[in-house]
Design an enzyme around this catalytic site. Structure first.
Site, PDB file in Angstrom:
ATOM      1  N   SER A 237       0.824  -1.210   0.000  1.00 19.71           N
ATOM      2  CA  SER A 237       0.000   0.000   0.000  1.00 19.71           C
ATOM      3  C   SER A 237       0.858   1.260   0.000  1.00 19.71           C
ATOM      4  O   SER A 237       1.866   1.355   0.698  1.00 19.71           O
ATOM      5  CB  SER A 237      -0.919   0.020   1.221  1.00 19.71           C
ATOM      6  OG  SER A 237      -1.593   1.256   1.307  1.00 19.71           O
TER       7      SER A 237
ATOM      8  N   SER B 238      -0.542   4.174   0.829  1.00 18.92           N
ATOM      9  CA  SER B 238      -1.256   5.134   1.672  1.00 18.92           C
ATOM     10  C   SER B 238      -0.326   5.932   2.580  1.00 18.92           C
ATOM     11  O   SER B 238      -0.515   7.145   2.724  1.00 18.92           O
ATOM     12  CB  SER B 238      -2.318   4.418   2.508  1.00 18.92           C
ATOM     13  OG  SER B 238      -3.374   3.959   1.692  1.00 18.92           O
TER      14      SER B 238
ATOM     15  N   LYS C 246     -13.911  -4.121   5.304  1.00 20.84           N
ATOM     16  CA  LYS C 246     -14.742  -2.922   5.154  1.00 20.84           C
ATOM     17  C   LYS C 246     -16.172  -3.116   5.658  1.00 20.84           C
ATOM     18  O   LYS C 246     -16.819  -2.145   6.062  1.00 20.84           O
ATOM     19  CB  LYS C 246     -14.765  -2.475   3.689  1.00 20.84           C
ATOM     20  CG  LYS C 246     -13.424  -1.957   3.199  1.00 20.84           C
ATOM     21  CD  LYS C 246     -13.503  -1.487   1.757  1.00 20.84           C
ATOM     22  CE  LYS C 246     -12.152  -0.964   1.305  1.00 20.84           C
ATOM     23  NZ  LYS C 246     -12.189  -0.417  -0.061  1.00 20.84           N
TER      24      LYS C 246
ATOM     25  N   GLY D 229     -16.912  -4.783  -0.190  1.00 24.17           N
ATOM     26  CA  GLY D 229     -17.121  -3.403   0.214  1.00 24.17           C
ATOM     27  C   GLY D 229     -16.754  -2.400  -0.856  1.00 24.17           C
ATOM     28  O   GLY D 229     -17.465  -1.403  -1.063  1.00 24.17           O
TER      29      GLY D 229
ATOM     30  N   GLY E  22     -17.094  -8.579  -8.646  1.00 23.66           N
ATOM     31  CA  GLY E  22     -16.822  -8.521  -7.223  1.00 23.66           C
ATOM     32  C   GLY E  22     -17.996  -7.892  -6.510  1.00 23.66           C
ATOM     33  O   GLY E  22     -18.691  -7.024  -7.075  1.00 23.66           O
TER      34      GLY E  22
END
Length: 297
Positions: free
Chosen positions: A28, A30, A84, A147, A144
């Site tokens: 990630s 982030s 999620k 979430g 899919g």
């Protein structure tokens, strides 16, 4: 809940501690996105990866982990696959968007309370309009039903899609998502079906499953189901060029990678964490430069 800014007269008065919970998220970006923008704004932020794989936690551990992270001083958390939906009943309150979508990707800890929001849908919406906004989007195929799929489906129905077809290996999950989104947008037809039927006749296909991530390699469906008139959007961004996007491009499809969604959902989450509006154009440029560095390495 209104999160108060952490700056006063342009001077940082507090540091911000945030993190990302999920599984298989070592790649990630982030932390880089959030910390870089915080530095540009003169804020002090620490953003940690809290990966369930090396840390050895699963969904059943969340009831003890969320209070623990709050007690450790975390101001907020981002949430990604596969938690999620699992975090929702553990929170004290939810935004209208999170409640409608049925998924949370951003948690704020404030005054002893945990508040859940969803910036996936708004981040995807902004990203899609910038990258494929001129394309037909009346019929959307969603691959899919987790979430992220709920957020993307919500975004496309909000943009005016009239037909949404959803496919997932867990057929009951696809049916439940179709029922929820159909109830929210009664003027649209929302159905759960097979992957082949979902894609057939669609203007565009959005891949929202984890298949194609570095931790979940492979193709989510046979690319031969695609035709050149369709566009394909993949929300995965590590790697940025997924096998599906490469195959779709070879078929002549217009494509959209997940980088812009990752940045824009992060920008919206950043404003919730800090109370300060980030410069999303700067965040997109930083992400592009970081991508070039990683590609060249």
């Amino acid at each position: 809940m209104i999160h108060q800014p952490v700056i006063d007269a342009g001077r940082p008065v507090a540091s911000i501690l945030c993190g990302l919970i999920g599984s298989g998220i070592a790649g990630s970006r982030s932390p880089q996105m959030h910390e870089s923008e915080a530095r540009a704004l003169g804020l002090t932020m620490v953003y940690r990866i809290l990966d369930g794989e090396p840390m050895g936690y699963a969904a059943g551990d969340l009831p003890r982990l969320l209070p623990m992270f709050q007690a450790m001083g975390f101001d907020g958390l981002n949430v990604t696959h596969p938690f999620k939906q699992d975090v929702m009943p553990l929170l004290d309150s939810l935004s209208d968007a999170a409640r409608a979508i049925g998924a949370v990707n951003t948690i704020l800890f404030e005054d002893g309370q945990a508040f859940g929001d969803n910036t996936d849908w708004s981040g995807y919406r902004t990203h899609f309009l910038a990258g494929l906004g001129d394309r037909r989007r009346a019929h959307i195929a969603l691959i899919g039903a987790g979430g992220a799929a709920a957020a993307v489906g919500y975004a496309h129905l909000d943009l005016g899609a009239t037909y949404l077809t959803i496919s997932d290996p867990a057929q009951d999950r696809a049916a439940a998502l179709a029922d929820r989104l159909g109830a929210l947008f009664p003027r649209a037809q929302v159905i759960a079906t097979s992957t082949a039927d979902a894609i057939a006749g669609a203007d565009g296909v959005v891949q929202t499953s984890p298949i194609g991530m570095e931790s979940h390699p492979g193709l989510p469906f046979d690319p031969d189901l695609l035709h050149p008139d369709q566009w394909v959007s993949d929300i995965i961004y590590f790697p940025l060029q997924t096998p599906l996007l490469a195959a779709a491009q070879a078929k002549g499809c217009a494509t959209l990678n997940g980088g812009g969604m990752a940045v824009m959902q992060a920008a919206h989450a950043f404003s919730l964490f800090t109370g300060v509006e980030p410069d999303s154009a700067r965040m997109l440029a930083d992400f592009a430069r970081d991508t070039q560095r990683r590609t060249a390495a």
